[in-house]
Design a protein around this motif. Structure first.
Motif, PDB file in Angstrom:
ATOM      1  N   THR A  46       0.990  -1.104   0.012  1.00 23.97           N
ATOM      2  CA  THR A  46       0.157   0.028   0.190  1.00 23.97           C
ATOM      3  C   THR A  46       0.885   1.478  -0.106  1.00 23.97           C
ATOM      4  O   THR A  46       0.572   2.388  -0.673  1.00 23.97           O
ATOM      5  CB  THR A  46      -1.007  -0.116   1.269  1.00 23.97           C
ATOM      6  OG1 THR A  46      -1.789  -1.123   1.235  1.00 23.97           O
ATOM      7  CG2 THR A  46      -1.752   1.133   1.340  1.00 23.97           C
ATOM      8  N   ALA A  49       2.534   1.883  -3.373  1.00 26.58           N
ATOM      9  CA  ALA A  49       1.639   1.809  -4.491  1.00 26.58           C
ATOM     10  C   ALA A  49       1.592   3.328  -5.279  1.00 26.58           C
ATOM     11  O   ALA A  49       1.319   3.395  -6.299  1.00 26.58           O
ATOM     12  CB  ALA A  49       0.122   1.975  -3.779  1.00 26.58           C
ATOM     13  N   LEU A 340      -3.675   2.068  -3.009  1.00 24.29           N
ATOM     14  CA  LEU A 340      -3.249   2.484  -1.751  1.00 24.29           C
ATOM     15  C   LEU A 340      -4.558   2.355  -0.963  1.00 24.29           C
ATOM     16  O   LEU A 340      -4.182   1.919   0.438  1.00 24.29           O
ATOM     17  CB  LEU A 340      -2.322   3.903  -1.804  1.00 24.29           C
ATOM     18  CG  LEU A 340      -2.025   4.385  -0.423  1.00 24.29           C
ATOM     19  CD1 LEU A 340      -0.767   5.352  -0.881  1.00 24.29           C
ATOM     20  CD2 LEU A 340      -2.813   5.158   0.316  1.00 24.29           C
ATOM     21  N   CYS A 341      -5.443   3.051  -1.057  1.00 24.04           N
ATOM     22  CA  CYS A 341      -6.723   3.285  -0.270  1.00 24.04           C
ATOM     23  C   CYS A 341      -7.357   1.824  -0.109  1.00 24.04           C
ATOM     24  O   CYS A 341      -7.759   1.471   0.938  1.00 24.04           O
ATOM     25  CB  CYS A 341      -7.765   4.081  -0.985  1.00 24.04           C
ATOM     26  SG  CYS A 341      -7.210   5.717  -1.047  1.00 24.04           S
ATOM     27  N   HIS A 343      -6.172  -1.109   0.002  1.00 24.16           N
ATOM     28  CA  HIS A 343      -5.640  -2.259   0.759  1.00 24.16           C
ATOM     29  C   HIS A 343      -5.177  -1.670   2.137  1.00 24.16           C
ATOM     30  O   HIS A 343      -5.215  -2.393   3.131  1.00 24.16           O
ATOM     31  CB  HIS A 343      -4.204  -2.489   0.001  1.00 24.16           C
ATOM     32  CG  HIS A 343      -4.032  -3.513  -1.153  1.00 24.16           C
ATOM     33  ND1 HIS A 343      -4.723  -4.548  -0.972  1.00 24.16           N
ATOM     34  CD2 HIS A 343      -3.942  -3.010  -2.228  1.00 24.16           C
ATOM     35  CE1 HIS A 343      -4.662  -5.238  -2.112  1.00 24.16           C
ATOM     36  NE2 HIS A 343      -4.415  -4.263  -3.219  1.00 24.16           N
ATOM     37  N   ALA A 344      -5.073  -0.287   2.229  1.00 26.59           N
ATOM     38  CA  ALA A 344      -4.891   0.318   3.739  1.00 26.59           C
ATOM     39  C   ALA A 344      -6.143   0.041   4.466  1.00 26.59           C
ATOM     40  O   ALA A 344      -6.093  -0.279   5.625  1.00 26.59           O
ATOM     41  CB  ALA A 344      -4.802   1.794   3.341  1.00 26.59           C
TER      42      ALA A 344
END
Length: 409
Positions: A46, A49, A340-341, A343-344
């Motif tokens: 993440t 990314a 990024l979003c 998986h975060a």
């Protein structure tokens, strides 16, 4: 080449799931520590990314080749880990390498095909998700059972070294060559790019739905083989073979059907991609909740098949919507920030959180099997939320003159 690399991508991701119980036994780990092995990969993946932002400005195939080389070396390195912390480091490096690939490859696929064919082509590309995952379970389960968990990572990492070379030799398509009026677009900073994406309604809707899907799929992908071994007494090889076999059949059917239906529904309505995906997520929720509540093993696998079929319907449509909701020159960045979003707020949380829930519930429910069963059942909640968000988003998008491409100028 890109699709085959994607198979290796998901094979290497799922090897840990196949041998997690063996690793925990060797180093006497808790479920939370086992879950952290899954989460550390996702957390680093993440954080790395945003490299997709570079994919809008550099030769994409070189970034992909470097990522494939790094993750393959990290997978091989996991075979030689002498401690839990060294294995954590190998999993972290795997996340860096795979982020370089996953954020950039879809934009090349988008440049190869016209908009009316992208959902289907991206569905073929993302067949690697169920098939590669299944191969990871099957290879990991049987190699691990007979040769130990270290041999599993060695088998998974070596083929990637060849495909890193093939990635360098690819011919990269011109950006936006199949899109109407596709100028190169202005070069804007990463903060400005993120701000623009957050102001794009379809991108926000897509990202919330994918994050909820990723939470559930990521949690189940890591913990289902352990659940079958622990709650139903299955040995490592058969547990991974059956779960992997069901995943590949349900995944292929769901991904291909979703790709075709997604294009058809989108042709009828600007919110078609979101409508299909919302129905799929919402319908999968009760089946996910039923998985750990059924004591009859064949019944569990029937429910797993239905749940995974409905979950994989969304692969092609949601990725096609992600491509279509931003300008051509921002596609790499759109995938990067989206990844990024999702998986975060998705599997970076679920891998570890399910382990924590299992550890906390075990003394209350009386057994490790019961604790993990409760953790698996919890994954039904996020997909229900994601389904509602996507269906509401589909109605909103359908009322906009520009449909998916409703973004700030």
């Amino acid at each position: 080449v890109l699709t085959t690399i994607n198979f290796l991508n998901y094979i290497d991701q799922r090897l840990l799931s196949a041998v997690l119980e063996s690793i925990k036994a060797e180093w006497t780990l808790s479920d939370a520590q086992g879950g952290l092995l899954g989460s550390v990969f996702v957390i680093v993946y993440t954080l790395a990314a945003p490299v997709g932002y570079l994919g809008d400005r550099m030769r994409r195939k070189n970034l992909i080749a470097g990522g494939v080389l790094l993750w393959s070396l990290a997978t091989v390195g996991a075979a030689f880990a002498r401690s839990y912390h060294e294995l954590l480091l190998a999993r972290a490096l795997l996340g860096v390498g795979e982020a370089c690939y996953a954020t950039i490859a879809p934009s090349i696929i988008a440049d190869l095909y016209s908009p009316d064919r992208r959902s289907r082509k991206l569905a073929y590309f993302y067949l690697a998700t169920p098939v590669g995952s299944a191969l990871g379970y099957i290879i990991g389960g049987y190699v691990g059972q007979y040769y130990g968990w270290r041999a599993v990572f060695l088998c998974g990492g070596l083929p990637g070294l060849l495909f890193a070379l093939l990635a360098v030799l690819m011919v990269e398509p011109r950006r936006g060559q199949h899109d109407e009026a596709a100028p190169p677009g202005p070069s804007i900073s990463l903060p400005a790019t993120i701000k623009r994406l957050l102001q794009t309604p379809a991108w926000r809707i897509n990202t919330i739905g994918l994050a909820m899907l990723t939470f559930t799929v990521g949690g189940l992908a890591l913990w289902m083989p352990s659940y079958l071994e622990r709650a139903h007494g299955m040995s490592q090889g058969p547990a991974n073979l059956l779960f992997g076999g069901i995943t590949v059949v349900a995944g292929i059917c769901g991904t291909l059907v979703g790709g075709v239906l997604g294009d058809r529904m989108q042709a009828r309505s600007p919110g078609g991609y979101f409508k299909l995906s919302g129905i799929g997520l919402l319908a999968s929720s009760p089946f996910v909740a039923l998985m750990p509540l059924i004591g009859w093993l064949p019944g569990i696998f029937i429910v797993v098949f239905i749940a995974e079929l409905l979950l994989f319907l969304n692969t092609g449509p949601l990725n096609a919507a992600l491509v279509g909701c931003v300008p051509v020159h921002m596609r790499g960045s759109a995938f990067a920030v989206n990844i990024l979003c999702i998986h975060a707020f998705g599997d970076a949380l679920s891998n570890l959180l399910l382990g924590v829930i299992s550890d906390a519930a075990t003394p209350l429910l009386g057994s490790p099997a019961a604790g993990l069963s409760l953790a698996v059942a919890v994954t039904a909640i996020p997909v229900a939320i994601g389904g509602v968000v996507l269906l509401r988003g589909a109605r909103w998008i359908a009322r906009q003159p520009q449909g998916l491409a409703t973004y700030p100028g």
